[in-house]
Enzyme design. Structure first.
Site, PDB file in Angstrom:
ATOM      1  N   ASP A  32     -12.440  37.951  41.083  1.00 34.63           N
ATOM      2  CA  ASP A  32     -11.229  37.204  40.731  1.00 34.63           C
ATOM      3  C   ASP A  32     -10.121  38.171  40.342  1.00 34.63           C
ATOM      4  OD1 ASP A  32     -10.065  34.403  39.753  1.00 34.63           O
ATOM      5  OD2 ASP A  32      -9.573  35.908  38.220  1.00 34.63           O
ATOM      6  N   TYR A  37      -1.962  40.912  38.202  1.00 35.84           N
ATOM      7  CA  TYR A  37      -2.796  41.950  37.589  1.00 35.84           C
ATOM      8  C   TYR A  37      -2.450  43.336  38.143  1.00 35.84           C
ATOM      9  CZ  TYR A  37      -5.777  37.912  36.336  1.00 35.84           C
ATOM     10  OH  TYR A  37      -6.248  36.711  35.874  1.00 35.84           O
ATOM     11  N   LYS A  62      -4.248  35.037  43.001  1.00 35.03           N
ATOM     12  CA  LYS A  62      -3.370  33.976  42.462  1.00 35.03           C
ATOM     13  C   LYS A  62      -1.904  34.298  42.717  1.00 35.03           C
ATOM     14  CE  LYS A  62      -6.668  33.851  38.632  1.00 35.03           C
ATOM     15  NZ  LYS A  62      -6.966  35.278  38.375  1.00 35.03           N
ATOM     16  N   HIS A  98      -1.018  30.426  39.571  1.00 31.15           N
ATOM     17  CA  HIS A  98      -1.496  31.026  38.325  1.00 31.15           C
ATOM     18  C   HIS A  98      -1.212  30.153  37.090  1.00 31.15           C
ATOM     19  CE1 HIS A  98      -2.587  35.345  36.930  1.00 31.15           C
ATOM     20  NE2 HIS A  98      -2.976  34.488  36.026  1.00 31.15           N
TER      21      HIS A  98
HETATM   22  P1  NAD Z   1     -13.612  37.763  28.913  1.00 32.56           P
HETATM   23  O1  NAD Z   1     -13.882  36.563  28.102  1.00 32.56           O
HETATM   24  O2  NAD Z   1     -14.306  37.958  30.213  1.00 32.56           O
HETATM   25  O3  NAD Z   1     -13.870  39.011  27.957  1.00 32.56           O
HETATM   26  C1  NAD Z   1     -13.775  40.322  28.432  1.00 32.56           C
HETATM   27  C2  NAD Z   1     -13.993  41.286  27.276  1.00 32.56           C
HETATM   28  O4  NAD Z   1     -15.203  40.978  26.601  1.00 32.56           O
HETATM   29  C3  NAD Z   1     -14.153  42.716  27.771  1.00 32.56           C
HETATM   30  O5  NAD Z   1     -12.888  43.339  27.879  1.00 32.56           O
HETATM   31  C4  NAD Z   1     -15.011  43.327  26.695  1.00 32.56           C
HETATM   32  O6  NAD Z   1     -14.224  43.728  25.614  1.00 32.56           O
HETATM   33  C5  NAD Z   1     -15.876  42.167  26.257  1.00 32.56           C
HETATM   34  N1  NAD Z   1     -17.214  42.133  26.914  1.00 32.56           N
HETATM   35  C6  NAD Z   1     -17.481  41.863  28.222  1.00 32.56           C
HETATM   36  N2  NAD Z   1     -18.804  41.871  28.440  1.00 32.56           N
HETATM   37  C7  NAD Z   1     -19.402  42.158  27.246  1.00 32.56           C
HETATM   38  C8  NAD Z   1     -20.736  42.293  26.844  1.00 32.56           C
HETATM   39  N3  NAD Z   1     -21.743  42.140  27.698  1.00 32.56           N
HETATM   40  N4  NAD Z   1     -20.974  42.592  25.541  1.00 32.56           N
HETATM   41  C9  NAD Z   1     -19.963  42.732  24.673  1.00 32.56           C
HETATM   42  N5  NAD Z   1     -18.669  42.605  24.982  1.00 32.56           N
HETATM   43  C10 NAD Z   1     -18.382  42.316  26.276  1.00 32.56           C
HETATM   44  O7  NAD Z   1     -12.015  37.847  29.061  1.00 32.56           O
HETATM   45  P2  NAD Z   1     -10.924  37.995  30.198  1.00 32.56           P
HETATM   46  O8  NAD Z   1     -10.987  39.298  30.885  1.00 32.56           O
HETATM   47  O9  NAD Z   1      -9.637  37.584  29.554  1.00 32.56           O
HETATM   48  O10 NAD Z   1     -11.292  36.839  31.242  1.00 32.56           O
HETATM   49  C11 NAD Z   1     -12.145  37.030  32.357  1.00 32.56           C
HETATM   50  C12 NAD Z   1     -11.377  36.879  33.651  1.00 32.56           C
HETATM   51  O11 NAD Z   1     -10.706  35.614  33.693  1.00 32.56           O
HETATM   52  C13 NAD Z   1     -10.238  37.869  33.807  1.00 32.56           C
HETATM   53  O12 NAD Z   1     -10.675  39.161  34.135  1.00 32.56           O
HETATM   54  C14 NAD Z   1      -9.433  37.201  34.879  1.00 32.56           C
HETATM   55  O13 NAD Z   1     -10.028  37.428  36.149  1.00 32.56           O
HETATM   56  C15 NAD Z   1      -9.518  35.746  34.465  1.00 32.56           C
HETATM   57  N6  NAD Z   1      -8.358  35.294  33.654  1.00 32.56           N
HETATM   58  C16 NAD Z   1      -7.516  34.365  34.189  1.00 32.56           C
HETATM   59  C17 NAD Z   1      -6.425  33.908  33.477  1.00 32.56           C
HETATM   60  C18 NAD Z   1      -5.535  32.857  34.065  1.00 32.56           C
HETATM   61  O14 NAD Z   1      -4.471  32.576  33.504  1.00 32.56           O
HETATM   62  N7  NAD Z   1      -5.908  32.251  35.160  1.00 32.56           N
HETATM   63  C19 NAD Z   1      -6.143  34.405  32.195  1.00 32.56           C
HETATM   64  C20 NAD Z   1      -7.015  35.358  31.661  1.00 32.56           C
HETATM   65  C21 NAD Z   1      -8.114  35.785  32.390  1.00 32.56           C
END
Ligand code: NAD
Length: 265
Positions: A32, A37, A62, A98
Protein backbone atom coordinates in the site's frame (compact mmCIF):
# COMPACT_ATOMS: atom_id res chain seq x y z
CA UNK A 1 -6.65 -9.22 -2.25
CA UNK A 2 -4.45 -10.55 0.55
CA UNK A 3 -6.00 -9.74 3.94
CA UNK A 4 -2.60 -8.70 5.28
CA UNK A 5 -0.40 -6.30 3.33
CA UNK A 6 2.48 -3.90 3.84
CA UNK A 7 2.13 -0.10 4.17
CA UNK A 8 4.87 2.44 3.40
CA UNK A 9 3.55 5.74 4.82
CA UNK A 10 6.42 8.03 5.97
CA UNK A 11 9.05 5.76 4.40
CA UNK A 12 11.37 7.93 2.25
CA UNK A 13 11.75 6.85 -1.38
CA UNK A 14 15.29 5.46 -0.95
CA UNK A 15 14.28 3.40 2.12
CA UNK A 16 11.03 2.21 0.50
CA UNK A 17 13.00 0.06 -1.92
CA UNK A 18 14.75 -1.88 0.88
CA UNK A 19 11.63 -2.05 3.09
CA UNK A 20 9.47 -3.42 0.27
CA UNK A 21 12.25 -5.81 -0.74
CA UNK A 22 12.33 -7.12 2.86
CA UNK A 23 8.53 -7.39 2.90
CA UNK A 24 8.41 -9.33 -0.37
CA UNK A 25 11.17 -11.65 0.87
CA UNK A 26 9.17 -12.25 4.07
CA UNK A 27 6.14 -13.26 1.99
CA UNK A 28 3.97 -10.12 1.73
CA UNK A 29 2.37 -9.76 -1.69
CA UNK A 30 0.18 -6.70 -1.12
CA UNK A 31 1.80 -3.24 -0.93
CA UNK A 32 0.00 0.00 0.00
CA UNK A 33 1.56 3.25 -1.17
CA UNK A 34 0.25 6.69 -2.24
CA UNK A 35 1.24 9.55 -4.48
CA UNK A 36 1.52 11.68 -1.32
CA UNK A 37 4.05 9.33 0.28
CA UNK A 38 6.60 10.28 -2.42
CA UNK A 39 7.86 6.71 -2.62
CA UNK A 40 6.05 5.15 -5.58
CA UNK A 41 9.36 5.00 -7.49
CA UNK A 42 11.15 3.23 -4.64
CA UNK A 43 8.28 0.77 -4.34
CA UNK A 44 8.42 0.22 -8.11
CA UNK A 45 12.17 -0.50 -8.01
CA UNK A 46 11.61 -3.15 -5.33
CA UNK A 47 8.79 -4.74 -7.34
CA UNK A 48 10.92 -4.81 -10.49
CA UNK A 49 13.97 -6.33 -8.81
CA UNK A 50 11.94 -8.94 -6.88
CA UNK A 51 11.55 -11.16 -9.93
CA UNK A 52 8.03 -12.02 -8.73
CA UNK A 53 5.35 -12.51 -11.38
CA UNK A 54 3.08 -9.48 -11.69
CA UNK A 55 -0.04 -11.59 -11.09
CA UNK A 56 1.27 -12.60 -7.65
CA UNK A 57 1.42 -8.95 -6.51
CA UNK A 58 -1.42 -6.70 -5.32
CA UNK A 59 -0.44 -3.03 -5.57
CA UNK A 60 -2.47 -0.14 -4.18
CA UNK A 61 -1.83 3.57 -4.60
CA UNK A 62 -3.91 6.69 -3.89
CA UNK A 63 -4.87 9.93 -5.57
CA UNK A 64 -3.77 12.86 -3.39
CA UNK A 65 -5.83 15.96 -2.79
CA UNK A 66 -5.51 18.44 -5.63
CA UNK A 67 -3.56 21.60 -4.94
CA UNK A 68 -6.13 23.52 -6.93
CA UNK A 69 -9.69 23.91 -5.77
CA UNK A 70 -11.10 20.65 -7.11
CA UNK A 71 -10.17 17.68 -9.30
CA UNK A 72 -11.38 17.52 -12.88
CA UNK A 73 -11.95 14.24 -14.74
CA UNK A 74 -8.98 14.78 -17.09
CA UNK A 75 -6.62 15.70 -14.28
CA UNK A 76 -7.59 12.55 -12.35
CA UNK A 77 -6.93 10.34 -15.38
CA UNK A 78 -3.56 12.04 -15.97
CA UNK A 79 -2.60 11.53 -12.32
CA UNK A 80 -3.49 7.83 -12.51
CA UNK A 81 -1.14 7.46 -15.51
CA UNK A 82 1.59 9.34 -13.63
CA UNK A 83 1.31 7.01 -10.61
CA UNK A 84 1.52 3.94 -12.85
CA UNK A 85 4.61 5.38 -14.55
CA UNK A 86 6.31 6.10 -11.20
CA UNK A 87 5.53 2.54 -10.07
CA UNK A 88 6.84 1.15 -13.37
CA UNK A 89 3.59 -0.79 -13.89
CA UNK A 90 1.11 -1.00 -16.73
CA UNK A 91 -1.73 -2.12 -14.47
CA UNK A 92 -2.73 -1.26 -10.90
CA UNK A 93 -4.72 -3.55 -8.59
CA UNK A 94 -6.43 -0.90 -6.44
CA UNK A 95 -6.68 2.89 -6.75
CA UNK A 96 -8.08 4.96 -3.88
CA UNK A 97 -9.09 8.57 -3.41
CA UNK A 98 -6.95 9.50 -0.40
CA UNK A 99 -9.39 11.84 1.42
CA UNK A 100 -13.01 12.86 0.68
CA UNK A 101 -12.46 16.63 1.24
CA UNK A 102 -16.18 17.41 1.36
CA UNK A 103 -15.40 21.15 1.43
CA UNK A 104 -14.09 20.85 -2.17
CA UNK A 105 -17.09 18.81 -3.27
CA UNK A 106 -15.13 16.88 -5.88
CA UNK A 107 -15.21 13.25 -4.73
CA UNK A 108 -18.12 12.36 -7.04
CA UNK A 109 -16.10 13.67 -10.01
CA UNK A 110 -13.05 11.67 -8.89
CA UNK A 111 -14.95 8.41 -8.46
CA UNK A 112 -16.73 8.83 -11.81
CA UNK A 113 -13.30 9.24 -13.43
CA UNK A 114 -11.97 6.13 -11.62
CA UNK A 115 -14.94 4.17 -13.00
CA UNK A 116 -13.90 5.11 -16.55
CA UNK A 117 -10.44 3.52 -16.28
CA UNK A 118 -10.41 0.25 -18.24
CA UNK A 119 -10.24 -2.93 -16.15
CA UNK A 120 -7.04 -4.05 -17.85
CA UNK A 121 -5.30 -0.97 -16.41
CA UNK A 122 -7.09 -0.94 -13.03
CA UNK A 123 -8.58 -4.02 -11.38
CA UNK A 124 -10.58 -2.21 -8.69
CA UNK A 125 -11.04 1.24 -7.18
CA UNK A 126 -12.07 2.42 -3.77
CA UNK A 127 -12.01 5.23 -1.26
CA UNK A 128 -10.13 6.17 1.87
CA UNK A 129 -11.29 8.07 4.94
CA UNK A 130 -14.93 8.02 3.82
CA UNK A 131 -17.60 8.33 6.51
CA UNK A 132 -20.96 6.55 6.13
CA UNK A 133 -22.46 9.85 4.91
CA UNK A 134 -19.85 10.17 2.13
CA UNK A 135 -20.40 6.55 1.05
CA UNK A 136 -24.18 6.95 0.96
CA UNK A 137 -24.01 10.19 -1.02
CA UNK A 138 -21.64 8.53 -3.51
CA UNK A 139 -24.00 5.61 -3.99
CA UNK A 140 -27.17 7.74 -4.14
CA UNK A 141 -25.82 10.30 -6.62
CA UNK A 142 -23.65 8.13 -8.90
CA UNK A 143 -24.69 4.52 -8.27
CA UNK A 144 -21.00 3.80 -7.55
CA UNK A 145 -20.17 1.46 -4.67
CA UNK A 146 -16.40 1.43 -4.09
CA UNK A 147 -14.69 -1.92 -3.61
CA UNK A 148 -13.00 -0.88 -0.38
CA UNK A 149 -12.83 1.89 2.25
CA UNK A 150 -9.42 2.39 3.90
CA UNK A 151 -9.95 4.07 7.29
CA UNK A 152 -8.11 4.69 10.53
CA UNK A 153 -8.96 1.65 12.65
CA UNK A 154 -7.26 0.10 15.67
CA UNK A 155 -8.31 -1.08 19.16
CA UNK A 156 -8.41 2.51 20.50
CA UNK A 157 -10.60 3.64 17.57
CA UNK A 158 -12.77 0.75 16.46
CA UNK A 159 -15.00 2.59 13.97
CA UNK A 160 -18.10 0.51 14.70
CA UNK A 161 -20.40 2.78 12.72
CA UNK A 162 -18.25 2.99 9.59
CA UNK A 163 -17.55 -0.75 9.65
CA UNK A 164 -21.30 -1.42 9.82
CA UNK A 165 -21.99 0.97 6.92
CA UNK A 166 -19.23 -0.63 4.84
CA UNK A 167 -20.71 -4.04 5.50
CA UNK A 168 -24.25 -2.94 4.68
CA UNK A 169 -23.08 -1.50 1.34
CA UNK A 170 -20.80 -4.43 0.48
CA UNK A 171 -17.58 -2.42 0.86
CA UNK A 172 -14.43 -4.08 2.26
CA UNK A 173 -13.01 -2.31 5.33
CA UNK A 174 -9.24 -1.82 5.35
CA UNK A 175 -7.53 -0.57 8.52
CA UNK A 176 -4.85 2.11 8.28
CA UNK A 177 -2.59 2.57 11.31
CA UNK A 178 -3.76 -0.90 12.38
CA UNK A 179 -1.19 -0.81 15.21
CA UNK A 180 -2.24 2.70 16.26
CA UNK A 181 1.18 3.82 14.92
CA UNK A 182 2.82 1.69 17.60
CA UNK A 183 2.90 4.31 20.35
CA UNK A 184 0.81 3.74 23.53
CA UNK A 185 -1.37 1.01 22.04
CA UNK A 186 1.32 -1.66 21.98
CA UNK A 187 2.07 -1.00 25.69
CA UNK A 188 -1.55 -1.54 26.73
CA UNK A 189 -1.74 -4.04 29.64
CA UNK A 190 -4.91 -5.72 28.29
CA UNK A 191 -3.19 -6.35 24.96
CA UNK A 192 -0.04 -7.54 26.78
CA UNK A 193 -2.13 -10.03 28.72
CA UNK A 194 -3.88 -11.43 25.60
CA UNK A 195 -0.52 -11.61 23.81
CA UNK A 196 1.11 -13.37 26.77
CA UNK A 197 -1.67 -15.96 26.89
CA UNK A 198 -0.93 -16.94 23.29
CA UNK A 199 2.86 -16.54 23.46
CA UNK A 200 2.84 -13.82 20.79
CA UNK A 201 3.82 -10.12 20.74
CA UNK A 202 1.31 -7.27 21.30
CA UNK A 203 1.60 -6.31 17.61
CA UNK A 204 0.73 -9.88 16.59
CA UNK A 205 -2.26 -9.97 18.96
CA UNK A 206 -3.58 -6.68 17.53
CA UNK A 207 -3.16 -7.84 13.93
CA UNK A 208 -4.90 -11.13 14.74
CA UNK A 209 -7.83 -9.17 16.25
CA UNK A 210 -8.18 -7.24 12.98
CA UNK A 211 -8.08 -10.40 10.87
CA UNK A 212 -10.73 -12.11 12.99
CA UNK A 213 -12.99 -9.03 12.67
CA UNK A 214 -12.65 -9.32 8.90
CA UNK A 215 -10.54 -6.19 8.38
CA UNK A 216 -7.85 -5.97 5.72
CA UNK A 217 -4.65 -4.69 7.42
CA UNK A 218 -1.52 -2.96 6.14
CA UNK A 219 0.93 -2.58 9.07
CA UNK A 220 4.14 -0.65 8.46
CA UNK A 221 7.65 -1.31 9.70
CA UNK A 222 11.11 -0.70 8.26
CA UNK A 223 12.72 -3.22 10.65
CA UNK A 224 13.12 -6.63 8.95
CA UNK A 225 12.44 -8.63 12.14
CA UNK A 226 9.20 -6.70 12.76
CA UNK A 227 8.23 -6.98 9.09
CA UNK A 228 8.43 -10.78 9.49
CA UNK A 229 6.76 -10.72 12.93
CA UNK A 230 3.76 -8.80 11.60
CA UNK A 231 3.11 -11.45 8.94
CA UNK A 232 3.44 -14.36 11.36
CA UNK A 233 -0.13 -14.16 12.68
CA UNK A 234 -1.78 -17.18 11.09
CA UNK A 235 -0.71 -19.83 13.62
CA UNK A 236 -2.94 -18.88 16.57
CA UNK A 237 -6.51 -17.78 17.21
CA UNK A 238 -8.04 -15.36 19.71
CA UNK A 239 -10.98 -16.77 21.66
CA UNK A 240 -14.24 -15.08 22.64
CA UNK A 241 -12.78 -13.73 25.91
CA UNK A 242 -9.87 -12.17 24.02
CA UNK A 243 -12.19 -10.54 21.49
CA UNK A 244 -14.35 -9.18 24.35
CA UNK A 245 -11.25 -7.78 26.05
CA UNK A 246 -10.28 -6.01 22.80
CA UNK A 247 -13.83 -4.65 22.37
CA UNK A 248 -13.49 -3.03 25.80
CA UNK A 249 -10.48 -0.98 24.65
CA UNK A 250 -12.51 1.17 22.23
CA UNK A 251 -12.30 4.92 22.89
CA UNK A 252 -11.99 8.19 20.99
CA UNK A 253 -8.38 7.35 20.18
CA UNK A 254 -8.16 8.86 16.71
CA UNK A 255 -4.54 9.63 15.74
CA UNK A 256 -5.22 11.21 12.33
CA UNK A 257 -7.45 14.07 11.17
CA UNK A 258 -11.24 13.97 10.93
CA UNK A 259 -12.31 13.24 7.34
CA UNK A 260 -14.84 16.09 7.32
CA UNK A 261 -12.12 18.59 8.24
CA UNK A 262 -8.97 17.50 6.43
CA UNK A 263 -8.06 19.45 3.29
CA UNK A 264 -4.38 19.45 2.39
CA UNK A 265 -3.13 20.20 -1.08
P1 NAD B 1 0.92 1.36 11.96
O1 NAD B 1 -0.25 1.26 12.86
O2 NAD B 1 1.15 0.32 10.92
O3 NAD B 1 2.19 1.50 12.90
C1 NAD B 1 3.49 1.55 12.37
C2 NAD B 1 4.48 1.77 13.50
O4 NAD B 1 4.29 0.80 14.52
C3 NAD B 1 5.91 1.57 13.02
O5 NAD B 1 6.42 2.79 12.51
C4 NAD B 1 6.61 1.13 14.28
O6 NAD B 1 6.95 2.24 15.06
C5 NAD B 1 5.53 0.35 15.00
N1 NAD B 1 5.60 -1.12 14.78
C6 NAD B 1 5.34 -1.79 13.62
N2 NAD B 1 5.46 -3.11 13.81
C7 NAD B 1 5.81 -3.30 15.12
C8 NAD B 1 6.06 -4.43 15.90
N3 NAD B 1 5.98 -5.66 15.39
N4 NAD B 1 6.40 -4.24 17.20
C9 NAD B 1 6.46 -3.01 17.72
N5 NAD B 1 6.22 -1.88 17.04
C10 NAD B 1 5.89 -2.02 15.73
O7 NAD B 1 0.86 2.84 11.33
P2 NAD B 1 0.90 3.54 9.91
O8 NAD B 1 2.20 3.37 9.23
O9 NAD B 1 0.39 4.93 10.16
O10 NAD B 1 -0.23 2.79 9.08
C11 NAD B 1 0.02 1.65 8.26
C12 NAD B 1 -0.22 1.98 6.80
O11 NAD B 1 -1.54 2.51 6.61
C13 NAD B 1 0.67 3.09 6.27
O12 NAD B 1 1.99 2.68 6.04
C14 NAD B 1 -0.08 3.48 5.04
O13 NAD B 1 0.18 2.55 4.00
C15 NAD B 1 -1.51 3.41 5.51
N6 NAD B 1 -2.05 4.72 5.95
C16 NAD B 1 -3.06 5.29 5.23
C17 NAD B 1 -3.60 6.51 5.59
C18 NAD B 1 -4.73 7.09 4.81
O14 NAD B 1 -5.09 8.25 5.03
N7 NAD B 1 -5.31 6.36 3.90
C19 NAD B 1 -3.11 7.20 6.71
C20 NAD B 1 -2.08 6.61 7.45
C21 NAD B 1 -1.57 5.38 7.07
Amino acid sequence: MPQLGFGVFQVPDDEAESAVTAALAAGYRSIDTAQAYGNEEGVGRALASSGLPREDLFITTKLWNSASTAWTRDAVLREFDASLARLGLDRLDLYLIHWPRPMRDDYLTVLRAFAEIPRERLRAFGVSNFTPAHLRRLKDETGIVPALNQIELHPYFQQTETRAADEELGVVTEAWSPLGQGKGLLDDPVIASVAGKHGVTPAQAVLRWHLQLGNVVIPKSVTPSRIRENLDVFGFELDGDDMTAFAGLDRDGRVGPHPDEFDAG
